[in-house]
Design a protein around this motif. Structure first.
Motif, PDB file in Angstrom:
ATOM      1  N   VAL A 120       0.829  -1.212   0.000  1.00 27.22           N
ATOM      2  CA  VAL A 120       0.000   0.000   0.000  1.00 27.22           C
ATOM      3  C   VAL A 120       0.857   1.253   0.000  1.00 27.22           C
ATOM      4  O   VAL A 120       2.001   1.269   0.467  1.00 27.22           O
ATOM      5  CB  VAL A 120      -0.956   0.037   1.215  1.00 27.22           C
ATOM      6  N   ALA A 201       0.193  -3.718   3.907  1.00 24.14           N
ATOM      7  CA  ALA A 201      -1.105  -3.358   4.479  1.00 24.14           C
ATOM      8  C   ALA A 201      -1.115  -3.599   5.984  1.00 24.14           C
ATOM      9  O   ALA A 201      -1.726  -2.842   6.749  1.00 24.14           O
ATOM     10  CB  ALA A 201      -2.205  -4.165   3.801  1.00 24.14           C
ATOM     11  N   THR A 215      -3.768   0.938  -2.984  1.00 26.96           N
ATOM     12  CA  THR A 215      -3.249  -0.425  -2.878  1.00 26.96           C
ATOM     13  C   THR A 215      -2.712  -0.848  -4.246  1.00 26.96           C
ATOM     14  O   THR A 215      -3.374  -0.647  -5.268  1.00 26.96           O
ATOM     15  CB  THR A 215      -4.358  -1.403  -2.439  1.00 26.96           C
TER      16      THR A 215
END
Length: 262
Positions: A120, A201, A215
């Protein structure tokens, strides 16, 4: 008379045994009851999940204590290659585990894949950078972009793959802040030392100082898989196997899921 002497001899023997035991001499403890400390060399991104898992594991295995050595997977693998003591290696990439396997440094048939993750793009919540996707990254508007060191840190390797796919690697060279592990990337963004950064993440989830703005698409980089294995030179292979089994079991999965792992 003989009966009385026998009686007193028996009492004397019992007295001597009692004195011996109270004199600090303890019964020999079997090997299975010995205290064991396992050294777990683990990718930095696993830190929070492992700290919680430690409590659960040790409560079920009273004679085993877990000691963690967190860091970039590449550096940890190098330490193991150089003979640093370790019982288990938990890597954030297959590549670093493959190196140890090719060097016969893993205990045979103990390697498992226990988790996956996502990549991310993050920014500081209090100093948000106006960005909504990886494709919108413009080297002209960025001062500092934090990523892991691609040569030794898996998150950096994945980040480079994404930027190369998007034709951004070369244009961003002068803006990159290379970090020794994923937690250092996170810290740079948390403290405002970098406009944006790329982390897993799971790392973004544990921070209340950063915001996820995008993402990465899975096809932009190699699959993020976490393999684990017992080190061939481990002095406690059975206990190390028990830890890996716990990590891959239901309790381990629930804890990993709680901290953002797949």
């Amino acid at each position: 008379m003989i009966k009385k002497m026998s009686y007193f001899l028996v009492l004397l023997c019992l007295l001597l045994i009692s004195v011996g035991c109270s004199n600090g001499q303890q019964p020999i403890v079997s090997g299975s009851d010995d205290e064991v400390e396992l050294t777990i060399s683990a990718a930095a991104s696993l830190t929070d999940a492992l700290n919680e898992l430690k409590t659960s594991f040790e409560s079920e295995h009273s004679t085993i204590t877990l000691s963690f050595n967190p860091g970039g997977s590449g550096k940890l693998a190098q330490q193991i290659e150089q003979g640093a003591p370790s019982d288990v290696f938990l890597s954030a990439s297959k590549i670093d585990m493959d190196k140890l396997q090719e060097g016969n440094l893993l205990l045979e048939d103990t390697r498992i894949d226990f988790a996956t993750n996502e990549l991310v793009l993050i920014t500081n919540k209090e100093k948000p950078f106006n960005l909504s996707s990886f494709e919108d990254i413009d080297s002209a508007t960025i001062d500092h972009f934090a990523i892991g060191e691609p040569e030794s840190v898996p998150v950096g390797r994945y980040s480079k793959e994404v930027l190369e796919t998007l034709k951004l690697w070369e244009p961003l060279q002068s803006k990159l802040v290379l970090s020794s592990d994923v937690r250092q990337v996170l810290t740079h963004v948390e403290m405002g030392n970098a406009d944006i950064g790329v982390v897993y993440a799971s790392d973004a989830l544990i921070s209340d100082k950063v915001k996820v703005v995008a993402t990465a698409k899975p096809e932009w980089h190699d699959q993020i898989v976490y393999p684990g294995a017992v080190i061939a030179d481990s002095k406690h292979p059975e206990e190390a196997k028990a830890f890996l089994a716990f990590l891959a079991g239901e309790q381990g999965k629930e804890i990993l899921k709680k901290y953002g792992f797949k």
